[in-house]
Design a protein around this motif. Structure first.
Motif, PDB file in Angstrom:
ATOM      1  N   ASN A 248       2.864  -6.833  -9.394  1.00  0.00           N
ATOM      2  CA  ASN A 248       2.929  -6.438  -8.163  1.00  0.00           C
ATOM      3  C   ASN A 248       3.029  -4.638  -8.066  1.00  0.00           C
ATOM      4  N   THR A 251      -0.431  -3.551  -7.981  1.00  0.00           N
ATOM      5  CA  THR A 251      -1.150  -3.816  -6.691  1.00  0.00           C
ATOM      6  C   THR A 251      -0.722  -2.920  -5.838  1.00  0.00           C
ATOM      7  N   ARG A 255      -2.898  -0.285  -3.909  1.00  0.00           N
ATOM      8  CA  ARG A 255      -3.104  -0.099  -2.820  1.00  0.00           C
ATOM      9  C   ARG A 255      -2.827   1.515  -2.066  1.00  0.00           C
ATOM     10  N   LEU A 476      -8.620 -11.414   5.721  1.00  0.00           N
ATOM     11  CA  LEU A 476      -7.648 -10.924   6.463  1.00  0.00           C
ATOM     12  C   LEU A 476      -7.643 -10.761   7.899  1.00  0.00           C
ATOM     13  N   ASP A 491       0.422  -3.634   5.846  1.00  0.00           N
ATOM     14  CA  ASP A 491       1.062  -4.509   5.926  1.00  0.00           C
ATOM     15  C   ASP A 491       0.803  -5.794   6.979  1.00  0.00           C
ATOM     16  N   VAL A 494      -2.858  -9.573   7.551  1.00  0.00           N
ATOM     17  CA  VAL A 494      -2.313 -10.564   6.607  1.00  0.00           C
ATOM     18  C   VAL A 494      -3.476 -11.735   6.457  1.00  0.00           C
ATOM     19  N   MET A 521      -8.854  -5.508  -0.768  1.00  0.00           N
ATOM     20  CA  MET A 521      -7.712  -6.099  -0.341  1.00  0.00           C
ATOM     21  C   MET A 521      -7.619  -7.716   0.067  1.00  0.00           C
ATOM     22  N   LYS A 525      -4.932  -9.395  -2.084  1.00  0.00           N
ATOM     23  CA  LYS A 525      -3.585 -10.154  -0.971  1.00  0.00           C
ATOM     24  C   LYS A 525      -3.739 -11.529  -1.249  1.00  0.00           C
ATOM     25  N   THR A 526      -4.768 -12.122  -1.556  1.00  0.00           N
ATOM     26  CA  THR A 526      -4.857 -13.483  -1.918  1.00  0.00           C
ATOM     27  C   THR A 526      -4.284 -13.900  -3.186  1.00  0.00           C
ATOM     28  N   GLU A 528      -1.906 -11.844  -4.630  1.00  0.00           N
ATOM     29  CA  GLU A 528      -0.278 -11.839  -4.514  1.00  0.00           C
ATOM     30  C   GLU A 528       0.256 -12.979  -3.767  1.00  0.00           C
ATOM     31  N   LYS A 529      -0.387 -13.607  -3.100  1.00  0.00           N
ATOM     32  CA  LYS A 529       0.117 -14.956  -2.447  1.00  0.00           C
ATOM     33  C   LYS A 529       0.101 -15.939  -3.399  1.00  0.00           C
TER      34      LYS A 529
END
Length: 577
Positions: A248, A251, A255, A476, A491, A494, A521, A525-526, A528-529
């Protein structure tokens, strides 16, 4: 004989003289800031040699490698920075690997060895940062003499060395030490950075430990020591998905670079621990960015994969029994699948592929499908292509009918796999753009029914074992119907509410252009999830590349070799055995 001996004597003197020049201490005598008796500047192989004297190795140094041969020399310089937890400079073999690879590519290489172990009474990085800024100034000062451009200086680094490289890349306008001589009037910025596995970069590990909360949590941020000033440079970040110094960190750096419109790449490798991986991606990044020369002319993907010579036969089937298609509407196209059987089968796995098209259309024979299908057929893999219903249905969510078609397709393929000599438990799905969104639906929401069962096939699971998302769109909340308004960076952007992320969610490979309006992203972000769920996925973003990055691409770049990432992912995960 006397002449020969005399000549040999001259050669020895020249070699000794050259050796003395090639290793340069970076501080004038008595001018090194914060000297400490407990610190040395030496690689661990030096320390291990008999007779090593710490007192003679207190000052950080540069060690210049031989210049590349004239036929490949490209006018750029790479500074090689070892890791070692700020306790030592230990990456002896890795630095030598970088040197050989980069010299062959035409880069002048120089090894930078900074003071360790961690200084007492100062931040763990302070003496190394002081040494680093001074080292960059010295490298820049010698550019003309050594035949490279002073504005073509990059770094390649590992671990704590990557923490140091991030300081050099983001914070050159913040002096690490007070000026000691005229050399300190030279700028200390670098022009690009190859950053492997940066340690200590998130607030849950910035004091010098592994990331205590794996880089997650609402209060876990990127370390504030990185200033991201006006001289912050493009970067290629490479990180293992199981690194205790959290990926992270990469990432989060990525970002912030995106917020500043600085081209960057991030490459995340599933199941890999702390280490340096994917050096080929770094070379491709430098080629794509044109740091030393313009990228080669682009080549059409369809021209590279023009025919079906690796296929033995094609078999077409309707997705639905006649008269039983759910939510059918007159304006929707007819859905079907095609089995593309390889001429020589080498794996029992099955890849389902479909295109994008904004859910307004889709083409199973276009550039988003046919080249990948031909590539996988050539490697002995069976491919099923899907023509799903489009354009968008009236009165339903844009993806509803396509999702129904995909769930039914997976069930059909699983029901027929064994009879075709294939494995019903090794099925993956792949789509681009809107098809990437559809892939996310298939991967994350197989327990969520998209239609009411119509026959026995619908009693079969529609779970897949992997997914491949090529520039997925609409993932997103700042881009549910259009390109991402905030580029997905903030942030409050989402993940879309339609993704269930159920207990059957499968690992994925993501490939995305960094300049895509349907933002990278979506993929980051997927990823990261999924990592937060314990699902190890793979991610590659490609600097300067837009939507449909693969339609045509320059040889030697990630947009040209992207299909190889698919096979590598399948191999590393054991799906194509």
């Amino acid at each position: 004989m006397k002449k020969v001996l005399a000549l040999l004597g001259v050669m020895v003197l020249m070699i000794c003289s050259t050796s003395a020049v090639e290793r340069e201490t970076i501080w004038p005598k008595g001018k090194m800031p914060h000297p400490q008796e407990g610190q040395i500047a030496a690689m661990t192989d030096e320390v291990a040699r008999e007779g090593f004297n710490p007192k003679k190795n207190r000052v950080a140094y540069l060690e210049w490698y031989d210049a590349p041969s004239a036929d490949v020399r490209n006018g750029a310089c790479m500074i090689l920075i070892s890791g070692g937890g700020y306790y030592s400079c230990c990456d002896v073999d890795l630095v030598e690997f970088w040197h050989k690879e980069l010299t062959a590519q035409g880069y002048q290489c120089v090894k930078f060895v900074y003071r360790t172990p961690r200084p007492e009474g100062l931040p763990i990085y302070q003496s190394a940062w002081e040494d680093g800024q001074r080292a960059v100034r010295m490298v820049r000062s010698e550019a003309e003499k050594r035949g490279f451009d002073p504005e073509k200086i990059g770094t390649v680094s590992m671990s704590a060395g990557s923490h140091l490289a991030l300081l050099l890349a983001t914070s050159s306008q913040t002096p690490a030490y007070e000026k000691v001589d005229a050399l300190d009037d030279i700028p200390c910025h670098i022009n690009w950075a190859i950053v492997n596995a940066p340690a200590y970069s998130t607030t849950d590990g910035e004091l010098g430990t592994p990331a205590t909360r794996e880089g997650y949590g609402p209060d876990v941020k990127l370390s504030s020591v990185f200033k991201f000033d006006g001289k912050t440079c493009p970067m290629c970040l490479l990180h293992g998905g199981n690194d205790i110094y959290t990926p992270n960190a990469s990432t989060l750096v990525y970002r912030q670079l995106r917020r500043m419109n600085i081209p960057a790449e991030v490459h995340l490798f599933p199941d890999r621990p702390h280490g340096a991986f994917g050096f080929g991606r770094a070379i491709e990044f430098m080629n794509q960015m044109g740091f030393v020369s313009e990228p080669a002319p682009e080549v059409s993907l369809m021209e590279r994969f023009p025919d079906n010579s690796a296929r033995s036969e094609v078999i077409r089937e309707d997705v639905w029994p006649e008269g039983q298609m759910p939510d059918n509407q007159e304006h929707l196209c007819h859905p079907y699948i095609e089995w593309h059987i390889p001429a020589v089968k080498k794996t029992d796995a099955i890849q389902i592929i479909y295109s994008g098209g904004s859910y307004e259309g889709n083409d199973p024979d276009g550039f988003e499908v046919a080249p990948a299908r031909r590539y996988l057929n050539s490697l002995g893999m069976t491919v099923v292509t899907l023509k799903y219903r489009s354009p968008r249905p009236v009165g339903l969510s844009k993806h509803t009918c396509a999702w129904q078609d995909l769930q039914r397709t997976i069930r059909l393929v699983r029901s027929e796999a064994a009879s075709r000599g294939l494995d019903p438990d090794r099925i993956g799905i792949m789509g681009s753009s809107a098809g990437g969104h559809l892939t996310l639906m298939g991967v994350t929401s197989s327990r969520h029914r998209s239609y009411y069962p119509i026959d026995d096939i619908d009693n079969i699971s529609c779970k897949v074992q992997w997914g491949i998302g090529i520039y997925p769109a609409y993932a997103l909340t700042d881009g549910l119907e259009a390109p991402n308004l905030q580029k997905g960076n903030e942030d409050d952007a989402v993940l879309a509410p339609e993704f269930s992320f159920d207990l059957d969610t499968a690992p994925m490979l993501f490939i995305h252009g960094d300049s895509d309006g349907w933002a990278a992203m979506n993929s980051v972000k997927t990823w990261e999830k999924m990592r937060a769920m314990g699902i190890q996925s793979e991610l590659h973003t490609l600097a300067t590349r837009d939507h449909c990055f693969q339609r045509s691409a320059s040889p030697g770049t990630g947009s040209y070799t992207w299909l190889d990432r698919i096979w590598e992912f399948l191999t590393d995960k054991g799906f194509n055995r």
